[in-house]
Design an enzyme around this catalytic site. Structure first.
Site, PDB file in Angstrom:
ATOM      1  N   GLU A  82      19.472 -27.000 -34.322  1.00 49.10           N
ATOM      2  CA  GLU A  82      19.473 -27.061 -35.785  1.00 49.10           C
ATOM      3  C   GLU A  82      18.752 -25.872 -36.432  1.00 49.10           C
ATOM      4  O   GLU A  82      19.230 -25.314 -37.412  1.00 49.10           O
ATOM      5  CB  GLU A  82      18.791 -28.367 -36.200  1.00 49.10           C
ATOM      6  CG  GLU A  82      18.973 -28.727 -37.652  1.00 49.10           C
ATOM      7  CD  GLU A  82      18.395 -30.117 -37.942  1.00 49.10           C
ATOM      8  OE1 GLU A  82      18.684 -31.045 -37.157  1.00 49.10           O
ATOM      9  OE2 GLU A  82      17.658 -30.253 -38.916  1.00 49.10           O
ATOM     10  N   ASP A  83      17.635 -25.466 -35.884  1.00 49.70           N
ATOM     11  CA  ASP A  83      16.772 -24.508 -36.586  1.00 49.70           C
ATOM     12  C   ASP A  83      16.602 -23.149 -35.920  1.00 49.70           C
ATOM     13  O   ASP A  83      15.866 -22.307 -36.424  1.00 49.70           O
ATOM     14  CB  ASP A  83      15.374 -25.114 -36.782  1.00 49.70           C
ATOM     15  CG  ASP A  83      15.397 -26.344 -37.683  1.00 49.70           C
ATOM     16  OD1 ASP A  83      16.307 -26.433 -38.518  1.00 49.70           O
ATOM     17  OD2 ASP A  83      14.512 -27.215 -37.527  1.00 49.70           O
TER      18      ASP A  83
END
Ligand code: MN
Length: 379
Positions: A82-83
């Protein structure tokens, strides 16, 4: 506040004891930790802590539930896709399919065209579809949410309320359905505070007043019980008091239309004995000591709750303290009442990816037998 990144030995210490001496498992977890620290390098939480602190704390919650190396690794990696620049392929290549599937399950789906509502709906749909293949993903998600709730004060106020309401609507019932009581209670009490601040403040004051009223008497009563059981019964027995969570107190008060006098479980007496048959014996001693209330005996051992909860419950009348609920567990049932579904995973054997070839062969043989039987049944 200065934050220091966690050391590798702190991470290894999260493993259940039986894995801590295993070189393969430790090397794997160490590799995961080094990788995720590097991937998130420079990223900070709103509190100012390095992002790795959130990953460590999520894994620590899972460690309290006794979860094994794969789940802990997935927790440490849960924000990479996700990041950071990490891809699914890279994770699979480095850490295997099992861990990667768990990470994928807790990864948020983002599409620029969609609204926030559409995106969070899609994310939940995705989470639950992966949970059907591996339910551990839910336990990771709940632990991630719990650490986010613990640090919710750093979020802007408008976001706080939305996150807290979502927690109450989706994550608390999920934790309840899985019987993970430790997570459920902390999640709902934290969410309560942010979602309904006015009701929260009122509940705190009513609750504390009631608690001070009954705590001395009930402490004395539980001491009496403990003495009786140890003297006459002379087997391992542990007596403790447990206070009700604030949110579940509030909910019950609402259900009873504010009539506090009929709420008998603000503090309950819990008795923990060695075996299930000891529960029934100890129940006999409780009823000999104090008059039970008719129709209040619940045998959740013979008839478990849908989430797997098993215990005996009775309500008795104690002269000095009035009506009190008593709960009886064996050691195993008590642990299960706290960690629910997670308990079954916590006691599972070594994950197949760490087994040597010989035992792996055997386990794949068993799997083949099962598969054959299963397909035969289908026809
Ligand atoms: Mn997270």
């Amino acid at each position: 506040m200065e934050y220091v990144e966690r050391t590798t030995s702190e991470v290894i210490a999260l493993l259940p004891e039986r894995f801590r001496e295993d070189k393969k498992v430790c090397a794997y977890l160490e590799r995961v930790w080094e990788y995720t620290k590097k991937a998130h390098a420079g990223q900070r939480r709103r509190s100012g802590a390095p992002h790795s602190e959130h990953l460590f704390c999520t894994a620590k919650i899972l460690s309290k539930l006794g979860m094994g190396p794969i789940t802990l690794s997935a927790a440490l990696l849960h924000d990479t896709i996700e990041d950071t620049d990490t891809t699914e392929e890279e994770l699979t290549r480095l850490f295997g399919e099992e861990t990667t599937l768990l990470v994928l399950g807790v990864t948020k789906l983002k599409k620029k065209k969609n609204t926030l509502k559409e995106n969070s709906f899609k994310t939940l749909q995705h989470l639950f579809s992966i949970a059907a293949r591996d339910p551990r993903v839910l336990i990771i998600k709940l632990s991630d949410r719990l650490h986010n709730m613990r640090t919710l004060e750093y979020m802007p106020p408008t976001k706080r309320k939305r996150i807290a309401q979502e927690t109450l609507r989706i994550y608390v019932p999920t934790a309840d359905r899985l019987g993970i009581n430790i997570l459920k209670q902390e999640l709902e009490d934290l969410a309560f505070q942010y979602a309904y601040p006015k009701e929260y403040a009122q509940t705190v004051s009513v609750f504390t007043k009631r608690l001070t009223q009954c705590s001395t008497n009930i402490t004395n009563a539980s001491q009496t019980l403990s003495d009786v059981l140890t003297k006459r019964y002379a087997r391992t027995v542990h007596v403790q008091l447990r206070t009700k969570g604030l949110y579940s107190f509030y909910e019950k008060l609402e259900r009873k239309h504010g009539d506090m006098d009929i709420i008998n479980d603000i503090i309950v007496i819990q008795i923990i004995v060695a075996t299930i048959s000891d529960c029934y014996v100890a129940l006999g001693y409780v009823h000999a000591l104090w008059q039970p209330l008719p129709g209040k005996l619940r045998d959740y051992i013979a008839f478990p709750k849908p989430n797997g909860y098993k215990a005996l419950r009775t309500t008795v009348y104690i002269k000095s303290s009035g009506v009190v609920e008593v709960q009886l567990f064996s050691e195993e049932l008590y642990e299960r009442s706290q960690s629910g579904y997670a308990f079954d995973f916590a006691h599972s054997i070594m994950p197949s990816m760490f087994l040597n070839k010989q035992s792996y062969k055997i386990s794949s043989m068993i799997r083949n037998v099962l598969r054959k039987r299963f397909s035969r049944r289908r026809h």
